[in-house]
Design an enzyme around this catalytic site. Structure first.
Site, PDB file in Angstrom:
ATOM      1  N   LYS A  87       0.872  -1.139  -0.214  1.00 39.83           N
ATOM      2  CA  LYS A  87       0.064   0.069  -0.032  1.00 39.83           C
ATOM      3  C   LYS A  87       0.899   1.184  -0.087  1.00 39.83           C
ATOM      4  CE  LYS A  87      -4.299   1.028   2.420  1.00 39.83           C
ATOM      5  NZ  LYS A  87      -5.160   0.903   3.566  1.00 39.83           N
TER       6      LYS A  87
HETATM    7  O1  G3P Z   1      -8.721   2.018   4.600  1.00 35.60           O
HETATM    8  C1  G3P Z   1      -8.584   3.326   4.834  1.00 35.60           C
HETATM    9  C2  G3P Z   1      -9.301   3.536   6.083  1.00 35.60           C
HETATM   10  O2  G3P Z   1      -8.808   2.887   7.008  1.00 35.60           O
HETATM   11  C3  G3P Z   1      -9.567   4.952   6.508  1.00 35.60           C
HETATM   12  O3  G3P Z   1     -10.688   4.961   7.329  1.00 35.60           O
HETATM   13  O4  G3P Z   1     -12.514   5.378   8.903  1.00 35.60           O
HETATM   14  O5  G3P Z   1     -10.104   6.234   9.308  1.00 35.60           O
HETATM   15  O6  G3P Z   1     -11.397   7.038   7.501  1.00 35.60           O
HETATM   16  P1  G3P Z   1     -11.264   6.086   8.249  1.00 35.60           P
END
Ligand code: G3P
Length: 223
Positions: A87
């Site tokens: 990633k």
């Molecule tokens: O895969 C990316 C994700 O983990 C981000 O999620 O909820 O931190 O915006 P969030």
């Protein structure tokens, strides 16, 4: 549409995998930090354990921000297991690194994508997956799912092979809307996946079926 779980928590990964509908896992440095891992070896071991639980792609994020550092880290991550996907953040050196990994047969996930322009760059660099963060776009008063639809339209029109991996999913409705908009993959917290199960009419209907089945059983015993 494939389902990935967005966590580094082993018990949540096992729970989702046992449901039989899990196709892979995504992690990020924040999710890894939450698991209290304390060394670089610990990080590598944790990814190996995830790969042993799930038969599918597992995204492991680099934390370097320069080309050489990303390549070195990515090579180490990719060597853990054939299912590891490196990633890489959507920055200038990240685009160069995506191209390098593509040319060297290493799968990639381009992360922190918030615009169609960034998604075009990721596809041009040959990324296996592109991760638009729809929840974080919603947080800034734009419609994250609209971006999924826009990228899907561009990729179809231009014949790009990069898969759209909808990330930063916050609820079950996000998953449904991403499926409608043409996402290839949704990576979700366990709660959002389980949220898809819920409908009050299912619970009421099941309670009634069981009540009637029990009544029928009682009559059978009497007879
Ligand atoms: O895969 C990316 C994700 O983990 C981000 O999620 O909820 O931190 O915006 P969030």
């Amino acid at each position: 549409m494939k389902f990935f779980i967005d966590t580094a928590n082993l018990s949540q990964i096992k729970e989702a995998y046992e449901l039989g509908i899990l196709d892979g896992v995504t992690t990020n440095p924040s999710l890894m930090a939450k698991e209290g891992i304390k060394s670089e070896e610990g990080v590598l071991k944790h990814y190996e354990t995830i790969c042993e639980i799930v038969d599918g792609d597992v995204s492991a994020e680099v934390i370097s921000t320069d080309f050489a550092g990303m390549v070195e880290e990515g090579k180490k991550l990719a060597a853990i297991h054939p299912n590891i996907v490196v990633k890489v953040p959507m920055i200038k050196d990240g685009v160069k690194a995506l191209k390098w990994f593509t040319d060297n047969g290493i799968k990639t996930n381009c992360t922190l994508v918030f615009s169609a322009g960034q998604a075009i760059l990721a596809a041009k660099a040959g990324a296996t997956y592109v991760s638009p963060f729809i929840g974080r776009i919603d947080d800034s008063s734009w419609d994250g799912v609209e971006l999924i639809g826009q990228i899907a339209q561009i990729y179809t029109l231009q014949g790009f092979n990069t898969q759209i991996l909808a990330a930063s999913i916050r609820n079950a409705l996000h998953i449904v809307r991403c499926a409608e908009a043409g996402a290839d993959v949704c990576t979700c917290p366990l709660d959002s996946i389980l949220g898809l199960l819920k409908h009050p009419l299912t619970d009421l209907g099941l309670a009634k079926f069981l009540e009637d089945a029990n009544k029928m059983k009682a009559q059978m015993t009497v007879a």
